[in-house]
Design an enzyme around this catalytic site. Structure first.
Site, short mmCIF file in Angstrom:
data_model
loop_
_atom_site.label_atom_id
_atom_site.label_comp_id
_atom_site.label_asym_id
_atom_site.label_seq_id
_atom_site.Cartn_x
_atom_site.Cartn_y
_atom_site.Cartn_z
N GLU A 38 -3.28 10.92 3.06
CA GLU A 38 -4.29 10.97 4.13
C GLU A 38 -4.24 12.07 4.89
O GLU A 38 -3.38 12.73 5.66
CB GLU A 38 -3.77 9.70 5.23
CG GLU A 38 -3.89 8.39 4.59
CD GLU A 38 -3.62 7.20 5.35
OE1 GLU A 38 -4.58 6.78 5.63
OE2 GLU A 38 -2.56 6.98 5.65
N GLU B 100 0.86 -1.29 0.10
CA GLU B 100 -0.25 0.24 0.08
C GLU B 100 0.78 1.37 -0.01
O GLU B 100 1.56 1.24 0.84
CB GLU B 100 -0.93 -0.06 1.16
CG GLU B 100 -1.63 1.31 1.40
CD GLU B 100 -2.54 1.19 2.93
OE1 GLU B 100 -3.11 1.98 3.10
OE2 GLU B 100 -2.49 -0.05 3.65
N HIS C 173 3.81 1.43 2.86
CA HIS C 173 3.74 0.50 3.76
C HIS C 173 3.98 -0.58 2.64
O HIS C 173 3.69 -0.80 1.44
CB HIS C 173 2.43 0.09 4.16
CG HIS C 173 1.89 1.13 4.97
ND1 HIS C 173 1.61 1.22 6.43
CD2 HIS C 173 1.17 2.52 4.75
CE1 HIS C 173 1.19 2.51 6.89
NE2 HIS C 173 0.65 2.89 5.92
N ASP D 195 0.45 5.29 0.62
CA ASP D 195 -0.77 6.02 0.99
C ASP D 195 0.01 7.51 0.61
O ASP D 195 0.90 8.02 1.11
CB ASP D 195 -0.62 6.35 2.61
CG ASP D 195 -1.54 4.98 3.03
OD1 ASP D 195 -2.27 4.49 2.35
OD2 ASP D 195 -1.14 4.43 4.25
#
Length: 457
Positions: A236, A231, A247, A233
């Site tokens: 956010e 993942e 991640h 990101d």
């Protein structure tokens, strides 16, 4: 996504889930245009669309309108076991605007937090579909940049307007799992590094084994299995703070987990994925004046977010070595803030050296390095990653890991604890849902292409 939360908890009310295709409501994907740019800055408009995640959709019997899942309980007659449930239950189309508060206009996507129609809906998650409208658009951003405009002026403490990439199957798992007849056209196959257990169907089977209703959300629960994958990101954020966080996992592609593999609770650092990630949050890195209402990047109005994925040899086949961030607002290019924490003051971007120094400075477990760091993130992009956009509140940790002091029992003067200006009493979902139902995030003007091609300096 959700770097410091032990459990994915997207809230939603009076809705159900599935894998077969229902016929009660027609499925029409909202159109969304994006741009692919080339060196020199010329960009081509691509006509695409978005699809709602299957976890929000109505699930009913294939032979009637009887729901397969109500509140946080499965219908035992329709769902006596995982495979039979997947065969008996049909996933239906969505009224995007009326039920879910999801609207598009040209290159703009608006996600409304709470929508009240015949039922109450809270939050949403959508994926970008490819030109064929039946598979996810897959991105490889090595030696590329990804740019979008965001208006999060109406996102208070406790909310998250997120834009990120996950290593889902392009067809939502339809070809791998014969019981998944709906596929990406109905938003199936989600996964992330939190290995969420609240996903109702994983690997084409209902996640009903050991299903436990949530203690504080009457319409959510968790099953025996989680669904894991790499993942990235990219964004956010709410109006009080933002983080960019890669991640990684030691598996490739969407993978169902159980037991220790999932890294739940006290086994957080024993699982197959890095739940903490390596985040760059300007406030957490010591610059509390950089991003927020009236700050250098002023979240009271729209701005542009540029993320560059640099490789060691400046080629699309090289090893991912750095993730750089910059912003554009009111015609001005704004360089990313520099860290001002002891041991980190040399850094303004994400590299493996930064991540190692950050974990040391904050006293955190370095699961990011242990599971391979940025090169693994690059490998995931090389396989192709799907684009996700969502709005959600946090039943597990009130979003304090993004916009407040977290953990709440730690001294906020210690490096890494203060992550944003919101009080530790903020973000309670019942409060946010009742006080800010009209909260909205708007993503627009999505562009991708070679480094330097998607914005004007």
């Amino acid at each position: 996504m959700f770097p410091s939360v032990a459990l994915l908890s997207l809230s939603f009310l009076a809705i159900t889930y599935g894998q077969q295709v229902g016929t009660l409501t027609a499925e029409t994907h909202p159109k969304l245009s994006i741009s692919q740019c080339s060196t020199g800055g010329s960009c081509e408009t691509l006509q695409r669309s978005v699809v709602l995640d299957s976890n929000w959709r109505r699930l009913h019997s294939t032979s009637s309108s009887t729901n397969c899942y109500t509140g946080n309980t499965w219908d035992a007659s329709l769902c006596p076991d995982p495979v039979t449930c997947a065969q008996n239950c049909a996933l239906d189309g969505a009224d995007y605007a009326g039920t879910y508060g999801i609207t598009t206009n040209g290159n703009s996507l608006s996600l409304k937090f709470v929508t009240q129609s015949a039922q109450k809906n809270v939050g949403s998650r959508v994926y970008l579909l490819s030109e064929d409208d039946t598979t996810y658009e897959m991105f490889n951003l090595k030696n590329q940049e990804f740019t979008f405009d965001v208006d999060m002026s109406q996102l208070p403490c406790g909310l998250n307007g997120a834009l990120y990439f996950v290593e889902m199957d392009s067809d939502g798992g339809k070809s791998r799992f014969p019981n998944n007849k709906a596929g990406s056209a109905y938003g199936t196959g989600y996964c992330d590094t939190q290995c969420p257990h609240d996903i109702k169907f994983i690997n084409g089977e209902a996640n009903i084994l050991n299903w436990t209703g949530s203690a504080n959300d009457p319409n959510a629960g968790t099953g025996q299995y989680g669904t894991c994958c790499n993942e990235m990101d990219v964004w956010e954020a709410n109006s009080n703070g933002a983080a960019v966080t890669p991640h990684v996992c030691n598996v490739q592609g969407q993978t169902r987990c159980s037991g220790t593999q999932c890294g739940d609770g006290d086994e957080r650092y024993d699982g197959i994925c890095d739940k903490d990630g390596c985040d760059f949050n300007s406030f957490r890195m010591g610059d509390q004046t950089f991003l927020g209402v009236g700050k250098t990047v002023d979240t009271s109005s729209k701005f542009t977010v540029v993320t560059q994925f640099l490789t060691s040899d400046n080629t699309t086949s090289g090893t991912l070595s750095e993730i750089r961030r910059l912003y554009v607002q009111n015609g001005k290019v704004i360089a990313n803030s520099k860290a001002s924490i002891a041991g980190l003051d040399a850094y303004d971007s994400i590299t493996d050296d930064f991540c190692n120094a950050q974990k040391t400075a904050f006293g955190d477990t370095n699961s990011f390095e242990n599971l391979g760091g940025l090169p693994v993130m690059g490998d995931a992009f090389a396989q192709g990653m799907a684009l996700v956009m969502s709005i959600w509140d946090d039943y597990a940790a009130q979003m304090l890991w993004l916009d407040s002091d977290y953990p709440t029992d730690a001294d906020p003067s210690q490096p890494g604890v203060a992550r944003g200006p919101c009080p530790t009493t903020s973000g309670v979902p019942s409060d946010v849902e009742s006080q800010s139902p009209d909260a909205t995030v708007i993503f627009s003007n999505i562009k991708f292409g070679p480094i330097g091609s998607t914005y004007t300096s």
